[in-house]
Design a protein around this motif. Structure first.
Motif, mmCIF file in Angstrom:
data_model
loop_
_atom_site.group_PDB
_atom_site.id
_atom_site.type_symbol
_atom_site.label_atom_id
_atom_site.label_comp_id
_atom_site.label_asym_id
_atom_site.label_seq_id
_atom_site.Cartn_x
_atom_site.Cartn_y
_atom_site.Cartn_z
ATOM 1 N N UNK A 45 -32.048 -4.550 -39.976
ATOM 2 C CA UNK A 45 -32.842 -3.315 -39.907
ATOM 3 C C UNK A 45 -34.336 -3.614 -39.957
ATOM 4 N N UNK A 46 -34.688 -4.874 -39.885
ATOM 5 C CA UNK A 46 -36.079 -5.329 -39.978
ATOM 6 C C UNK A 46 -36.446 -5.949 -38.626
ATOM 7 N N UNK A 225 -37.652 4.676 -44.334
ATOM 8 C CA UNK A 225 -36.366 3.987 -44.386
ATOM 9 C C UNK A 225 -35.761 3.790 -43.000
ATOM 10 N N UNK A 226 -35.416 2.529 -42.698
ATOM 11 C CA UNK A 226 -34.674 2.175 -41.494
ATOM 12 C C UNK A 226 -33.373 1.503 -41.915
ATOM 13 N N UNK A 262 -27.777 -3.521 -42.849
ATOM 14 C CA UNK A 262 -29.074 -3.827 -43.435
ATOM 15 C C UNK A 262 -29.928 -2.595 -43.602
ATOM 16 N N UNK A 263 -30.990 -2.734 -44.395
ATOM 17 C CA UNK A 263 -31.962 -1.663 -44.565
ATOM 18 C C UNK A 263 -33.346 -2.260 -44.709
ATOM 19 N N UNK A 264 -34.328 -1.468 -44.350
ATOM 20 C CA UNK A 264 -35.734 -1.841 -44.504
ATOM 21 C C UNK A 264 -36.473 -0.629 -45.047
ATOM 22 N N UNK A 275 -33.113 -5.737 -46.968
ATOM 23 C CA UNK A 275 -31.908 -6.369 -47.496
ATOM 24 C C UNK A 275 -30.815 -6.322 -46.438
ATOM 25 N N UNK A 276 -30.042 -7.409 -46.335
ATOM 26 C CA UNK A 276 -28.929 -7.504 -45.399
ATOM 27 C C UNK A 276 -27.678 -7.961 -46.135
#
Length: 419
Positions: A45-46, A225-226, A262-264, A275-276
């Protein structure tokens, strides 16, 4: 579009200088671009460059038109110690006849219209390399040096569809070229357990190909947030015919399925965290996941047969976390940490002297400098912390212990061009 002929020329030459990577999550790469290396691989997500295709192709919808080229220097240290072996194999074994490896990668993204973005990436998916001048299996009628080399190259064309203002979905083809060789292992210890000891070792390089797919999804939940998700299918590759006496299913060596989320999150205008989570299902590939079990071998499941021995690797979970800081208008700083489960089982250590993919922790730092609004250069350094697996050797091979150790230094540099 003027970049296209030059890019295709690079793609065409890559199989000829693809080199053996010693990858870090088992035999998969921990990160596929230099920017993600600086973040210890957080990339689902990054989205930072066109190599997003390798982790989540849905990121193409958010990066615009750009070209990226990089080179990564891998410097692994792999060793083994055998103690208490009744067959006379005791000793310290250094697998570092070759100490460094250069891995190139390229990516290109091109928005077709407001909704569709096309791209292509060429990169090393992973690999393994060992070369023991002092053969750990010399006591079992093996001469010369021992080791294996595996390199996997992916060519991945992709298409991402931005089907809503804040969401995208994508599909990429994973076109596989892989190369393998083994030496110094076809004697009494393993050759006697093979359906064809003459097709087990010292056959030179052999090639294999296959095609799989990766799908990806991403969403900009809000301004901060992605989130993202990705899935790559298992690749059923053509057989290594020269090594049909080594790998299960007459030389089969497929690429396992893997997936992740994942998130960003943008904490402040200048600081974001990512984080993944990733899962790699090594056990679903028989030549990797099957155990070397003497009872099973004596029952007819010898090396090379449908249910023959592999390296006994387990499925692993990979966890990654990172931070990215915009220190100056032209300077971006990165740091990250990742941890993965141990794929190598202690009771499979004797064969895994050839493939000691035991590293579990990675710490990384990186930076990007914007030369001007269209050009950037990035650097990253990753330290794969030393890990030792204390393993046991079957009494059929003289008993005792085989202790496997590895650590790595990884240095990457890349150039990015925005259009």
């Amino acid at each position: 579009m003027k970049l296209k002929p030059q890019f295709l020329a690079l793609v065409a030459t890559l199989p000829f200088f693809a080199t053996n990577a010693f990858a870090t999550n088992g035999y998969f790469m921990n990160a596929y671009s230099v920017t993600s290396q600086g973040n210890s691989g957080t990339s689902i997500a990054n989205f930072q460059d066109s190599l997003t295709i390798a982790s989540n192709p849905a990121g193409l919808s958010w990066i615009g038109q750009r070209f990226d080229a990089s080179a990564t220097l891998f410097m692994p240290d792999r060793e083994a110690d055998i103690v208490g072996n009744g067959a006379g194999a005791d000793g310290h074994y250094d697998g570092n006849s070759r100490k460094s490896f250069v891995i190139p990668s390229f990516g290109y993204s091109h928005p077709v219209n407001d909704q569709l973005t096309a791209g292509i990436a060429v990169y090393g998916n992973g690999g393994m390399d060992t070369n023991y001048k002092k053969n750990p299996y010399a006591s079992f009628n093996n001469t010369g040096s021992a080791g294996v080399s595996l390199s996997q190259l992916f060519i991945s064309p992709a298409l991402s569809w931005k089907y809503a203002d804040n969401q995208s979905i994508a599909l990429a083809a994973n076109i596989l070229y892989q190369r393998f060789q083994a030496k110094g292992i076809g004697g009494d210890v393993f050759g006697g357990f093979s359906q064809d000891k003459n097709a087990m070792s010292n056959r030179g390089n052999d090639d294999s190909t296959g095609v799989g797919a990766r799908i990806g999804w991403s969403a900009k939940v809000n301004d901060r947030l992605t989130v993202g998700a990705t899935y790559a299918s298992k690749i059923h590759a053509s057989r290594f015919k020269k090594y049909e006496g080594l790998f299960a299913e007459n030389g089969s060596f497929d690429v396992p399925e893997n997936y992740g989320v994942g998130l960003n999150y943008q904490l402040t205008p200048t600081l974001s965290v990512a984080a993944d989570y990733q899962r790699i299902n090594y056990s679903d590939v028989k030549s990797v996941g099957n155990q070397l079990d003497v009872a099973q071998v004596m029952a007819g499941n010898t090396f090379g047969t449908a249910n023959g021995p592999g390296f006994g690797w387990k499925d692993i979970n990979v966890y990654k976390i990172s931070a990215t800081y915009q220190a100056l208008p032209k300077l971006t700083l990165r740091a990250g940490y990742s941890y993965n489960d141990q794929p190598v089982q202690a009771n499979q250590a004797f064969l895994n002297i050839l493939a000691p993919g035991v590293v579990q922790q990675h710490v990384s730092v990186g930076a990007t400098w914007n030369i001007d609004p269209k050009q950037e250069v990035s650097l990253a350094y990753t330290r794969a912390l030393e890990k030792t697996v204390h393993g046991s050797i079957s009494p059929a091979f003289g008993g005792g212990q085989a202790n496997l150790s590895m650590d790595q230094d990884i240095l990457g540099v890349s150039y990015g061009l925005k259009f």
